[in-house]
Design a protein around this motif. Structure first.
Motif, mmCIF file in Angstrom:
data_model
loop_
_atom_site.group_PDB
_atom_site.id
_atom_site.type_symbol
_atom_site.label_atom_id
_atom_site.label_comp_id
_atom_site.label_asym_id
_atom_site.label_seq_id
_atom_site.Cartn_x
_atom_site.Cartn_y
_atom_site.Cartn_z
ATOM 1 N N GLU A 149 -17.831 28.509 92.608
ATOM 2 C CA GLU A 149 -17.102 29.481 94.085
ATOM 3 C C GLU A 149 -17.877 30.575 93.893
ATOM 4 N N LEU A 150 -18.362 31.087 95.321
ATOM 5 C CA LEU A 150 -18.807 32.339 94.979
ATOM 6 C C LEU A 150 -17.885 33.597 95.933
ATOM 7 N N VAL A 151 -17.626 34.368 95.129
ATOM 8 C CA VAL A 151 -16.557 35.399 95.185
ATOM 9 C C VAL A 151 -17.102 36.981 95.718
ATOM 10 N N THR A 152 -17.045 37.777 96.302
ATOM 11 C CA THR A 152 -18.026 39.267 96.762
ATOM 12 C C THR A 152 -17.116 40.288 96.907
ATOM 13 N N GLY A 153 -17.445 40.690 96.530
ATOM 14 C CA GLY A 153 -16.693 42.608 95.699
ATOM 15 C C GLY A 153 -17.781 43.874 95.548
ATOM 16 N N ALA A 154 -17.498 44.857 95.017
ATOM 17 C CA ALA A 154 -18.092 45.862 94.876
ATOM 18 C C ALA A 154 -17.627 46.408 92.721
ATOM 19 N N VAL A 155 -18.701 47.199 93.282
ATOM 20 C CA VAL A 155 -18.934 48.041 91.685
ATOM 21 C C VAL A 155 -17.922 48.700 92.082
ATOM 22 N N ALA A 156 -16.966 48.671 91.140
ATOM 23 C CA ALA A 156 -15.567 49.691 90.634
ATOM 24 C C ALA A 156 -15.973 50.886 90.250
ATOM 25 N N GLY A 157 -16.928 50.875 88.720
ATOM 26 C CA GLY A 157 -17.070 51.535 87.670
ATOM 27 C C GLY A 157 -17.484 51.482 86.125
ATOM 28 N N PHE A 158 -17.782 51.488 85.042
ATOM 29 C CA PHE A 158 -17.871 51.044 84.023
ATOM 30 C C PHE A 158 -17.279 51.524 83.572
ATOM 31 N N ASP A 159 -17.100 51.065 82.191
ATOM 32 C CA ASP A 159 -16.309 51.504 80.935
ATOM 33 C C ASP A 159 -17.458 50.187 79.808
ATOM 34 N N GLY A 160 -17.942 50.899 79.591
ATOM 35 C CA GLY A 160 -18.535 51.099 77.972
ATOM 36 C C GLY A 160 -19.687 50.688 78.767
ATOM 37 N N GLY A 161 -19.664 49.187 77.715
ATOM 38 C CA GLY A 161 -20.710 47.931 78.099
ATOM 39 C C GLY A 161 -20.325 46.976 79.750
ATOM 40 N N ASP A 162 -19.606 47.771 80.327
ATOM 41 C CA ASP A 162 -18.967 46.488 81.005
ATOM 42 C C ASP A 162 -19.104 46.863 82.415
ATOM 43 N N VAL A 163 -19.070 46.566 83.338
ATOM 44 C CA VAL A 163 -18.792 46.684 84.557
ATOM 45 C C VAL A 163 -17.603 46.709 85.680
ATOM 46 N N LEU A 164 -16.745 47.210 86.062
ATOM 47 C CA LEU A 164 -15.444 47.053 86.776
ATOM 48 C C LEU A 164 -15.661 46.739 87.837
ATOM 49 N N VAL A 165 -15.040 45.093 88.747
ATOM 50 C CA VAL A 165 -15.127 44.789 89.812
ATOM 51 C C VAL A 165 -13.867 45.129 90.577
ATOM 52 N N LEU A 166 -14.350 44.964 92.228
ATOM 53 C CA LEU A 166 -13.583 44.967 92.570
ATOM 54 C C LEU A 166 -13.339 43.900 93.732
ATOM 55 N N LEU A 167 -13.018 42.772 93.675
ATOM 56 C CA LEU A 167 -13.286 41.915 94.803
ATOM 57 C C LEU A 167 -12.612 41.982 95.931
ATOM 58 N N ASP A 168 -13.414 41.061 97.126
ATOM 59 C CA ASP A 168 -12.689 42.113 98.145
ATOM 60 C C ASP A 168 -11.818 40.600 98.740
ATOM 61 N N GLY A 169 -10.821 41.684 99.600
ATOM 62 C CA GLY A 169 -9.246 40.416 99.287
ATOM 63 C C GLY A 169 -8.600 41.353 98.369
ATOM 64 N N ASP A 170 -8.555 41.731 97.378
ATOM 65 C CA ASP A 170 -7.897 43.023 96.482
ATOM 66 C C ASP A 170 -7.536 44.069 96.961
ATOM 67 N N ALA A 171 -6.236 44.703 96.960
ATOM 68 C CA ALA A 171 -5.327 45.520 97.165
ATOM 69 C C ALA A 171 -6.541 47.015 96.748
ATOM 70 N N PRO A 172 -6.987 48.208 97.908
ATOM 71 C CA PRO A 172 -7.711 48.986 96.885
ATOM 72 C C PRO A 172 -6.810 49.825 95.282
ATOM 73 N N GLY A 173 -7.675 50.102 94.811
ATOM 74 C CA GLY A 173 -7.408 50.715 93.727
ATOM 75 C C GLY A 173 -8.030 50.314 91.722
ATOM 76 N N LEU A 174 -6.968 49.327 91.380
ATOM 77 C CA LEU A 174 -7.559 49.673 90.205
ATOM 78 C C LEU A 174 -8.735 47.850 90.303
ATOM 79 N N PRO A 175 -9.171 47.764 89.453
ATOM 80 C CA PRO A 175 -10.464 47.054 89.557
ATOM 81 C C PRO A 175 -9.812 45.677 89.597
ATOM 82 N N SER A 176 -10.715 44.788 90.096
ATOM 83 C CA SER A 176 -9.666 43.532 90.314
ATOM 84 C C SER A 176 -10.725 42.631 87.641
ATOM 85 N N GLY A 177 -11.514 42.587 87.898
ATOM 86 C CA GLY A 177 -11.703 42.296 86.257
ATOM 87 C C GLY A 177 -13.743 43.189 85.838
ATOM 88 N N ARG A 178 -13.600 42.233 85.051
ATOM 89 C CA ARG A 178 -15.447 43.087 83.887
ATOM 90 C C ARG A 178 -16.178 42.222 84.170
#
Length: 76
Positions: free
Chosen positions: A26-55
Protein backbone atom coordinates in the motif's frame (compact mmCIF):
# COMPACT_ATOMS: atom_id res chain seq x y z
CA UNK A 1 -6.89 13.39 48.64
CA UNK A 2 -9.31 13.15 45.75
CA UNK A 3 -9.21 10.49 43.10
CA UNK A 4 -8.49 11.63 39.53
CA UNK A 5 -11.53 11.51 37.32
CA UNK A 6 -11.81 10.74 33.65
CA UNK A 7 -13.32 13.54 31.58
CA UNK A 8 -14.22 11.35 28.62
CA UNK A 9 -13.47 8.09 26.90
CA UNK A 10 -9.81 7.49 26.16
CA UNK A 11 -8.53 6.00 22.95
CA UNK A 12 -7.26 2.45 23.02
CA UNK A 13 -3.55 2.79 22.03
CA UNK A 14 -3.63 -0.57 20.25
CA UNK A 15 -6.67 0.46 18.21
CA UNK A 16 -4.95 3.74 17.26
CA UNK A 17 -1.96 1.74 16.04
CA UNK A 18 -4.18 -0.60 14.01
CA UNK A 19 -5.75 2.41 12.27
CA UNK A 20 -2.31 3.61 11.16
CA UNK A 21 -1.05 0.26 9.83
CA UNK A 22 -1.00 -0.23 6.09
CA UNK A 23 -1.09 -3.40 4.06
CA UNK A 24 2.09 -4.58 2.31
CA UNK A 25 2.39 -2.79 -1.02
CA UNK A 26 0.00 0.00 0.00
CA UNK A 27 1.27 3.47 -0.90
CA UNK A 28 1.60 6.12 1.80
CA UNK A 29 2.91 9.64 1.40
CA UNK A 30 4.74 11.95 3.72
CA UNK A 31 7.71 14.23 4.09
CA UNK A 32 11.25 14.01 5.39
CA UNK A 33 11.19 15.46 8.90
CA UNK A 34 14.92 15.14 9.56
CA UNK A 35 17.85 12.78 9.93
CA UNK A 36 19.10 10.67 12.81
CA UNK A 37 22.48 9.20 11.98
CA UNK A 38 21.88 6.92 9.00
CA UNK A 39 18.10 6.98 9.37
CA UNK A 40 15.60 9.30 7.71
CA UNK A 41 12.83 10.53 10.01
CA UNK A 42 9.48 10.81 8.24
CA UNK A 43 6.16 12.46 8.98
CA UNK A 44 3.33 10.67 7.21
CA UNK A 45 0.53 12.69 5.65
CA UNK A 46 -2.47 12.83 7.97
CA UNK A 47 -0.44 12.55 11.19
CA UNK A 48 -0.28 15.42 13.64
CA UNK A 49 2.70 17.72 13.06
CA UNK A 50 5.51 17.47 15.53
CA UNK A 51 7.13 14.16 16.27
CA UNK A 52 8.10 12.05 13.26
CA UNK A 53 5.81 9.13 12.41
CA UNK A 54 8.65 6.77 11.65
CA UNK A 55 12.09 6.18 10.25
CA UNK A 56 13.61 4.65 7.16
CA UNK A 57 17.08 3.09 7.51
CA UNK A 58 19.75 4.36 5.12
CA UNK A 59 20.17 0.96 3.46
CA UNK A 60 16.48 0.95 2.41
CA UNK A 61 16.57 4.33 0.62
CA UNK A 62 18.22 3.36 -2.64
CA UNK A 63 20.18 0.62 -4.39
CA UNK A 64 23.21 2.92 -4.40
CA UNK A 65 25.67 2.93 -1.52
CA UNK A 66 24.72 6.11 0.32
CA UNK A 67 26.79 7.09 3.34
CA UNK A 68 24.68 10.11 4.30
CA UNK A 69 20.90 10.19 3.57
CA UNK A 70 21.03 13.96 3.11
CA UNK A 71 22.99 13.28 -0.11
CA UNK A 72 19.76 12.03 -1.73
CA UNK A 73 16.97 13.61 0.37
CA UNK A 74 16.18 17.01 1.89
CA UNK A 75 13.97 17.99 4.81
CA UNK A 76 10.45 18.83 3.71
Amino acid sequence: MTEPTMTGPTSDPLECLRERLVAPGELVTGAVAGFDGGDVLVLLDGDAPGLPSGRVPRHELTWRDVQDPSDVLTVG
